[in-house]
Motif scaffolding. Sequence first.
Motif, short mmCIF file in Angstrom:
data_model
loop_
_atom_site.label_atom_id
_atom_site.label_comp_id
_atom_site.label_asym_id
_atom_site.label_seq_id
_atom_site.Cartn_x
_atom_site.Cartn_y
_atom_site.Cartn_z
N TYR A 249 0.82 -1.21 0.00
CA TYR A 249 0.00 0.00 0.00
C TYR A 249 0.86 1.26 0.00
N PHE A 250 1.99 1.22 0.67
CA PHE A 250 2.87 2.39 0.76
C PHE A 250 3.39 2.78 -0.63
N TRP A 251 3.90 1.80 -1.38
CA TRP A 251 4.42 2.11 -2.72
C TRP A 251 3.29 2.48 -3.67
N ALA A 252 2.14 1.83 -3.52
CA ALA A 252 1.00 2.18 -4.37
C ALA A 252 0.59 3.63 -4.15
N ALA A 253 0.60 4.06 -2.89
CA ALA A 253 0.21 5.45 -2.59
C ALA A 253 1.17 6.44 -3.22
N LEU A 254 2.47 6.14 -3.19
CA LEU A 254 3.45 7.06 -3.74
C LEU A 254 3.47 7.07 -5.26
#
Length: 488
Positions: A249-254
């Motif tokens: 989720y962290f990389w998807a958000a960025l």
Amino acid sequence: MRRSLRWLLSCWLLGCCSFATAEDFFLTIGGGYSPSGNQASLENNVLFSQRALSEQGVLGDHNDIYFSDGDAVGKDLQVMDPNSVPKANRLMAEFFGSRDSLGLSYRNHSVPNVKGSTEPENIRSWFRDVGVTMQSGDRLYVYVTAHGSRSSDRQSPYDTTIATWNNSSIRMTEFVEMLDGLPKGVDVVAIMVQCHAGGFARFIFDGGDPDQGLSQQNRIGFFATVHDRPASGCTPAVDEASYVEYSTYFWAALSGRNRSGRLIERPDYDGNGVVSFDEAHAYTVITADTIDLPVMSSGEFLSIHSHFDEDNPDLLRNDESYALILDLATPSQRAMLEGLSEQLNLSGDERINAAWKTTQSDRDRNSNRRRRRSSPEDGLRRRITRDLERKWPELANVLNPIAIELMTNRQEEFIDVVENHPDYPRFRELTDTRESDEAKTKVKYERFVRIADNVALAENLRRLGDELLVAQYEAIVAGEAGTLKSTN
């Protein structure tokens, strides 16, 4: 006056030049400690992070990856693809055996351009050979997708570890020593998703010890869970759509895209046009349906330097009204509070206290039960198995030649009988649908309470009046509000 202006201008130009030459360095530490502990999801985490960073145009010449056994030739990666097993075999396993490890195999990892194995000496060498070449103003990103363990020292519970290749490990305090060797003025951003990752949240302090004060090096970090809990995510499954772990989720958000490449709604909670690190963290807290209790550096700082005190009327309590907490919250904190409130059906001004009570209740509700009730699908499985044995008594032993025939030259007959059993559609529905997981629901209440507490603790830190601590906290918050692409 002219002299002052010339001095200010020269300082500004020096600052611009320093910024212009500043570079980002990326260090990835990924994989398991041995082939049996090196799951496919760890490989895919690295590949996804590289794809996300590449799409954002931030990967340059300084992008070093250490993964499992490095570039050694051999089957170091554990993968599991049940669909690679013939359907008749899968059905036979489901009703007369176990689906555990069905489709399990090993292969060599496929992470490209690996610099070496994750053994601690290789990571130390990176800091000695590459880290020392960094300059003031450069940023080091450290992404860890590996296994982790509790501290082996009961007196130092936050000294947790990153499990590295050949059954070795790197302790939090050892990692801090590596960071200490970086040149002055280098900033560090860490994203760590291993079990017990929260121990590394204390890397912001000298020696990893709060008693020694905040490190002179600017360090911020985002951690999948607290120091005393395991984290979600490690699996040999090859289906990335099934992955639920922090960095997904962290990389998807960025990057704005999930693992499948589909666009997501960017979590730009403050509306400034870019997604910051703390907004990516907030998106993860809201979205991730996991057992994780995520941590970031500012929260760890507050846990040390701020507090609640019911005897001090100047400080906020931990049961303040929701309206007050929401008013004090940052945009990211507000998004988390509101998002979790909606998911958990929390409402009213007393919702923080209600959520806290939920985290405390029913803790041992099931501990006195002598026998756990079986699930509905278990009953259906037994019924289907019984009917199959009535048709083919030889299935009492799956090594019987008839059983072998049903998985080979008579497999279509076997599949037809199973799939046409009147209970099979409902059985398939129950097993394919994720049941509500009490642990995952409960941890969302814990996330909600932790966020509310951090809002109140930040206000209390200001009210306590230590200007140095407030300045240090605000510097950490400013770092967490940074982005992959500088807006300066």
